[in-house]
Motif scaffolding. Structure first.
Motif, PDB file in Angstrom:
ATOM      1  N   ARG A  63      41.618  49.086  37.707  1.00 31.68           N
ATOM      2  CA  ARG A  63      42.176  47.754  37.390  1.00 31.68           C
ATOM      3  C   ARG A  63      41.068  46.703  37.337  1.00 31.68           C
ATOM      4  O   ARG A  63      41.075  45.834  36.467  1.00 31.68           O
ATOM      5  N   LEU A  64      40.135  46.786  38.264  1.00 35.01           N
ATOM      6  CA  LEU A  64      39.027  45.826  38.277  1.00 35.01           C
ATOM      7  C   LEU A  64      38.130  45.980  37.055  1.00 35.01           C
ATOM      8  O   LEU A  64      37.673  44.983  36.479  1.00 35.01           O
ATOM      9  N   LEU A  65      37.869  47.211  36.644  1.00 32.77           N
ATOM     10  CA  LEU A  65      37.019  47.439  35.472  1.00 32.77           C
ATOM     11  C   LEU A  65      37.661  46.902  34.197  1.00 32.77           C
ATOM     12  O   LEU A  65      36.985  46.309  33.354  1.00 32.77           O
ATOM     13  N   LEU A  66      38.964  47.112  34.043  1.00 29.94           N
ATOM     14  CA  LEU A  66      39.644  46.665  32.832  1.00 29.94           C
ATOM     15  C   LEU A  66      39.776  45.154  32.741  1.00 29.94           C
ATOM     16  O   LEU A  66      39.843  44.596  31.648  1.00 29.94           O
ATOM     17  N   ASP A  67      39.828  44.499  33.882  1.00 31.74           N
ATOM     18  CA  ASP A  67      40.040  43.054  33.913  1.00 31.74           C
ATOM     19  C   ASP A  67      38.702  42.320  33.903  1.00 31.74           C
ATOM     20  O   ASP A  67      38.087  42.088  34.942  1.00 31.74           O
ATOM     21  N   SER A  68      38.258  41.921  32.718  1.00 28.63           N
ATOM     22  CA  SER A  68      36.953  41.262  32.595  1.00 28.63           C
ATOM     23  C   SER A  68      36.895  39.967  33.395  1.00 28.63           C
ATOM     24  O   SER A  68      35.824  39.550  33.831  1.00 28.63           O
TER      25      SER A  68
END
Length: 192
Positions: A63-68
């Motif tokens: 989730r953190l990686l996808l959320d720029s």
């Protein structure tokens, strides 16, 4: 004053060196020639490969990686430059093709999401950076026996500008800071 010819000592073509009538100093010419070059053909391919582990599950890290928009919270990045980015998801789930522009100080680095395997593999490529050319990177997530995640962040690039004269250790340190920041922030997200 006669301006020295730096073409013999700089790894740039002689046609690149600025030769303007309004050039006020040969040192200014030297600095601009040494830091603004786009000539990376002679620059060797470099790589980095850093690891970190977190108690957070791969789903939390994913989730953190996808959320720029989350990247500045856990990395050295100052902000996401929304005006220079494109294709960003409003729900924090950027997709392949999204272009993310991150500001670090006065520098903007632009990257394109190039590959996604949900919960396992996040890939991106550099679009614009004053320090790297041909940058290809991937972040692989592996679940650990306790339900946590081993994060492997690796990539290749060609150094450009002043980075060409460094050993590559600076890039390795920056990427280690990135992976450690991601791991620590993900651990803080457990139970949220």
């Amino acid at each position: 004053m006669v301006e020295p010819d730096f073409s013999a000592i700089l790894p740039v073509s002689a046609d690149f060196l600025p030769r303007r009538a309004d050039q006020s100093s040969w040192m200014g010419m030297y600095l601009r020639a040494g830091t603004a070059t786009d000539d990376v053909r002679s620059s060797a391919v470099r790589s980095y490969d850093v690891l970190a582990e977190t108690a957070a599950s791969p789903a939390v890290v994913w989730r953190l990686l996808l959320d720029s928009r989350s990247w500045p919270a856990w990395s050295h990045i100052d902000e996401l430059d929304v005006g220079r980015s494109s294709g960003l998801s409003s729900d924090g789930r950027d997709v392949v093709g999204a272009i993310r522009a991150f500001r670090v100080g006065k520098t903007v680095i632009t990257e394109r999401v190039s590959g996604l395997e949900p919960g396992r593999h996040f890939a991106y490529e550099g679009v614009e950076s004053p320090h790297m050319a041909d940058h290809q990177a991937a972040i692989d997530l592996h679940e650990t026996p306790g339900g946590g995640t081993r994060i492997r962040w690796h990539g290749t690039y060609r150094a450009r500008g002043i980075e060409r004269w460094s050993s590559g250790r600076r890039v390795e340190r920056v990427m280690r800071t990135m992976v450690t920041g991601l791991a620590n922030h993900a651990a803080g997200q457990i139970g949220r």
